[in-house]
Motif scaffolding. Structure first.
Motif, mmCIF file in Angstrom:
data_model
loop_
_atom_site.group_PDB
_atom_site.id
_atom_site.type_symbol
_atom_site.label_atom_id
_atom_site.label_comp_id
_atom_site.label_asym_id
_atom_site.label_seq_id
_atom_site.Cartn_x
_atom_site.Cartn_y
_atom_site.Cartn_z
ATOM 1 N N LEU A 42 45.674 54.262 47.705
ATOM 2 C CA LEU A 42 47.241 53.936 47.008
ATOM 3 C C LEU A 42 47.097 52.589 46.491
ATOM 4 C CD1 LEU A 42 48.933 55.746 43.924
ATOM 5 C CD2 LEU A 42 50.698 55.664 46.124
ATOM 6 N N LEU A 43 47.201 52.074 45.255
ATOM 7 C CA LEU A 43 47.732 50.974 44.307
ATOM 8 C C LEU A 43 48.720 51.257 43.577
ATOM 9 C CD1 LEU A 43 44.148 48.837 44.085
ATOM 10 C CD2 LEU A 43 46.053 48.545 45.858
ATOM 11 N N HIS A 44 50.035 50.720 44.016
ATOM 12 C CA HIS A 44 50.452 50.065 42.850
ATOM 13 C C HIS A 44 51.309 49.260 42.290
ATOM 14 C CE1 HIS A 44 55.488 51.535 42.052
ATOM 15 N NE2 HIS A 44 55.008 51.494 41.055
ATOM 16 N N ALA A 45 50.626 49.010 41.553
ATOM 17 C CA ALA A 45 51.291 47.762 40.673
ATOM 18 C C ALA A 45 52.438 47.526 40.188
ATOM 19 C CB ALA A 45 50.027 47.297 39.088
ATOM 20 N N VAL A 46 52.919 46.805 40.537
ATOM 21 C CA VAL A 46 54.539 46.513 39.847
ATOM 22 C C VAL A 46 55.484 44.240 40.278
ATOM 23 C CG1 VAL A 46 55.037 46.785 42.459
ATOM 24 C CG2 VAL A 46 56.480 47.640 40.510
ATOM 25 N N THR A 106 52.661 39.536 37.407
ATOM 26 C CA THR A 106 53.080 39.648 36.491
ATOM 27 C C THR A 106 52.648 40.299 35.395
ATOM 28 O OG1 THR A 106 52.470 37.464 35.575
ATOM 29 C CG2 THR A 106 53.920 37.161 36.930
ATOM 30 N N CYS A 107 52.309 40.107 34.313
ATOM 31 C CA CYS A 107 51.771 41.114 32.830
ATOM 32 C C CYS A 107 50.466 41.198 33.721
ATOM 33 C CB CYS A 107 51.950 40.142 31.597
ATOM 34 S SG CYS A 107 53.244 39.560 31.652
ATOM 35 N N SER A 108 49.615 40.143 34.080
ATOM 36 C CA SER A 108 47.953 41.027 35.093
ATOM 37 C C SER A 108 48.119 41.696 35.714
ATOM 38 C CB SER A 108 47.689 39.390 35.547
ATOM 39 O OG SER A 108 46.107 39.394 34.605
ATOM 40 N N SER A 109 49.138 42.930 36.622
ATOM 41 C CA SER A 109 49.147 43.286 37.658
ATOM 42 C C SER A 109 48.296 44.687 37.425
ATOM 43 C CB SER A 109 49.896 43.797 37.522
ATOM 44 O OG SER A 109 51.141 42.560 37.750
ATOM 45 N N GLY A 110 48.397 45.745 36.092
ATOM 46 C CA GLY A 110 47.446 45.656 35.225
ATOM 47 C C GLY A 110 46.006 46.510 35.907
ATOM 48 N N ASN A 111 45.292 45.018 35.838
ATOM 49 C CA ASN A 111 44.159 44.520 36.008
ATOM 50 C C ASN A 111 43.347 44.436 37.768
ATOM 51 O OD1 ASN A 111 43.029 44.781 32.618
ATOM 52 N ND2 ASN A 111 42.847 42.026 32.793
ATOM 53 N N VAL A 112 44.796 43.558 37.813
ATOM 54 C CA VAL A 112 45.010 43.376 39.254
ATOM 55 C C VAL A 112 44.665 44.081 40.223
ATOM 56 C CG1 VAL A 112 45.556 41.716 41.249
ATOM 57 C CG2 VAL A 112 45.871 40.847 38.768
ATOM 58 N N GLY A 113 45.538 45.222 40.105
ATOM 59 C CA GLY A 113 45.251 47.216 40.261
ATOM 60 C C GLY A 113 43.939 47.164 40.086
ATOM 61 N N LEU A 114 43.362 47.187 39.394
ATOM 62 C CA LEU A 114 41.873 48.250 38.927
ATOM 63 C C LEU A 114 40.941 47.103 39.832
ATOM 64 C CD1 LEU A 114 41.809 49.404 35.497
ATOM 65 C CD2 LEU A 114 41.624 50.648 37.483
ATOM 66 N N LEU A 115 41.296 46.172 39.343
ATOM 67 C CA LEU A 115 40.298 45.347 40.989
ATOM 68 C C LEU A 115 40.367 45.344 42.418
ATOM 69 C CD1 LEU A 115 40.290 41.625 38.165
ATOM 70 C CD2 LEU A 115 38.318 43.602 38.190
ATOM 71 N N THR A 116 41.276 45.151 42.400
ATOM 72 C CA THR A 116 41.692 45.307 44.114
ATOM 73 C C THR A 116 40.285 47.283 44.457
ATOM 74 O OG1 THR A 116 43.742 44.098 43.610
ATOM 75 C CG2 THR A 116 43.403 45.443 45.451
ATOM 76 N N ALA A 117 41.605 48.254 43.473
ATOM 77 C CA ALA A 117 40.721 49.090 43.554
ATOM 78 C C ALA A 117 38.734 49.135 43.822
ATOM 79 C CB ALA A 117 41.012 49.703 42.776
ATOM 80 N N LYS A 118 38.526 48.269 42.524
ATOM 81 C CA LYS A 118 37.327 48.240 43.154
ATOM 82 C C LYS A 118 36.530 47.372 44.146
ATOM 83 C CE LYS A 118 33.379 45.908 39.735
ATOM 84 N NZ LYS A 118 32.042 45.086 40.907
ATOM 85 N N GLN A 152 54.978 44.250 30.284
ATOM 86 C CA GLN A 152 54.923 43.647 30.857
ATOM 87 C C GLN A 152 54.272 43.965 32.050
ATOM 88 O OE1 GLN A 152 57.060 40.723 30.346
ATOM 89 N NE2 GLN A 152 57.635 42.037 28.800
ATOM 90 N N GLY A 153 54.516 44.252 33.223
ATOM 91 C CA GLY A 153 53.563 44.669 33.964
ATOM 92 C C GLY A 153 52.762 45.701 34.455
ATOM 93 N N ALA A 154 53.350 46.206 33.598
ATOM 94 C CA ALA A 154 52.481 47.781 32.722
ATOM 95 C C ALA A 154 51.386 47.389 31.724
ATOM 96 C CB ALA A 154 53.133 48.863 32.724
ATOM 97 N N ALA A 155 51.456 46.221 30.768
ATOM 98 C CA ALA A 155 50.627 45.657 29.816
ATOM 99 C C ALA A 155 49.415 46.189 29.684
ATOM 100 C CB ALA A 155 51.269 44.439 29.401
ATOM 101 N N ALA A 156 48.096 45.335 30.881
ATOM 102 C CA ALA A 156 46.972 45.904 30.799
ATOM 103 C C ALA A 156 46.611 46.830 31.471
ATOM 104 C CB ALA A 156 46.272 44.410 31.915
ATOM 105 N N ALA A 157 47.122 47.782 31.697
ATOM 106 C CA ALA A 157 47.270 49.377 31.884
ATOM 107 C C ALA A 157 47.417 50.268 31.286
ATOM 108 C CB ALA A 157 48.270 50.193 33.274
ATOM 109 N N VAL A 158 48.526 50.072 30.678
ATOM 110 C CA VAL A 158 48.589 50.932 28.481
ATOM 111 C C VAL A 158 47.705 50.256 28.414
ATOM 112 C CG1 VAL A 158 50.293 51.347 27.034
ATOM 113 C CG2 VAL A 158 50.736 51.059 29.497
#
Length: 393
Positions: free
Chosen positions: A101-105, A157-169, A328-334
């Motif tokens: 589980l990764l939570h980008a926040v 920051t605003c890149s957190s959604g991308n970073v979460g996905l890349l960390t998952a990968k 904001q922090g959820a922008a890339a994920a949306v």
């Protein structure tokens, strides 16, 4: 799972999606909203220095399971995660032994902290205090589903959604997890936070979103403001995926606490490295799913990506921030979730143009054609990330 096995060589896929956004609770609300071309932002009162102003915001409304928490943040996070997990099961997912589980926040549960200090006087029962800690939502969700893989927060920051996905990968590629539930939550539109983004000269809340936020168009003043929690299940296991995660990269400008480095050196390197990591050519890119907040500096950076990195004149560009607001922090994920749902429906959910625009900017919802999607995210302070995605099927 052993290194070199068939499973380890598969490309990770997004196979489950859940969401709570300014359009409402659920991924269907998100898709119906962005595909309509109508912004989620509405007028809210109680803002401004004297809390006597109305402002345009795309907030997550009250909802979710009241038994989860009195907090909108926790209810949205758990609701988005549950919906993504249920969606993944419906699409053929069988969880492995180690589900991570990764939570980008970024800012966390600012409303609950606000209540803790201003209303509760800094005093709560220990159990109620514990829910304020960023680790608690992760722990309770792991307990709910009996997951035993790695679990942690990520923040960029605003890149957190991308970073979460890349960390998952990375976890999947390294064999640290069999599957990863990746959640990104930002419900931070308190009067104080809205005021400071407006004072920064980036957030615009005094007019309707399409009047304020016009990425790649004339007359843009900055970004509309939004909130969201998005859940995604990422796996290499066989299932009916939305998008595959072909590759990506992360760099940092190391330049300024808020501004983009005008040389764009690290942004361009990030795009090149992401394409190299995916093993693809710039000529293969069909869409630039832009960061696109409508600020002059980000417009300049992404225009440079179109002009100098990707095949000139070839890829179409769009940004959904005029519709969802900048979450904001959820922008890339949306924005990735909307692209994934778009791949499922065969539609690119681009906003309508409202002013003279870049020649490659899409004008409204457009039929999707085959090709790669490049998703940059330029987080405040220099956090650059790029994910390369491809439709599955």
């Amino acid at each position: 799972m052993t290194r070199g096995s068939t499973t380890s060589r598969r490309t990770p896929q997004i196979i489950g999606i859940g969401a709570a956004t300014g359009y409402g609770w659920g991924r269907d609300a998100l898709w119906n909203g962005v595909s309509s071309g109508k912004p989620a932002g509405v007028l809210y009162g109680g803002y401004g220095r004297n809390q006597d102003e109305e402002v345009w915001l795309a907030r997550v409304t009250e909802g979710g399971d009241p038994a989860d928490s009195p907090s909108r943040f926790s209810r949205a996070m758990r609701g988005a995660a549950r919906e993504a997990i249920a969606d993944a099961h419906d699409r053929g997912w069988t969880p492995g032994r180690r589900v991570g589980l990764l939570h980008a926040v970024v800012l966390g549960d600012v409303e609950d902290w606000r209540t803790f200090y201003l209303d509760d006087g800094g005093q709560r029962r220990i159990r109620d205090y514990m829910r304020l800690l960023p680790s608690t939502p992760i722990s309770t969700l792991m307990q709910e589903f009996g997951f035993h893989g790695p679990a942690m927060n990520v923040s960029a920051t605003c890149s957190s959604g991308n970073v979460g996905l890349l960390t998952a990968k990375m976890w999947l590629d390294a064999g640290l997890a069999d599957d990863v539930v990746c959640i990104t939550t930002d419900l931070s539109l308190t009067p104080e936070n809205v005021e400071h983004f407006v004072r920064l000269g980036a957030g615009v809340v005094d007019v309707e979103p399409l009047e304020a936020c016009r990425p790649f168009q004339e007359g843009s003043r900055g970004f509309a403001m939004g909130e969201a929690s998005v859940g995604m299940v990422v796996t290499k296991s066989p299932a009916r995926g939305y998008l595959s995660i072909e590759g990506g990269s992360m760099t940092h400008d190391a330049y300024h606490v808020a501004s983009v480095d005008p040389a764009h050196t690290e942004i361009m390197r990030c795009v090149h490295e992401a394409l190299d990591d995916a093993g693809v050519s710039a000529r293969d890119v069909r869409y630039l799913n832009a960061h696109g907040p409508g600020t002059a500096q980000c417009d300049a950076a992404e225009r440079a990506i179109l002009a100098t990195v990707l095949a000139p004149g070839a890829p179409s560009v769009y940004s959904i921030k005029p519709l969802t607001g900048h979450c904001q922090g959820a922008a890339a994920a949306v924005e990735i979730a909307a692209a994934a749902l778009g791949a499922e429906h065969g539609v690119v959910p681009a906003p309508p143009q409202v002013a003279p625009a870049h020649p490659q900017l899409l004008n409204g919802a457009t039929p999707m054609v085959d090709g790669l999607i490049v998703k940059p995210s330029l987080g405040m302070g220099g956090h650059n990330s790029v994910v390369v995605l491809a439709p599955v099927g």
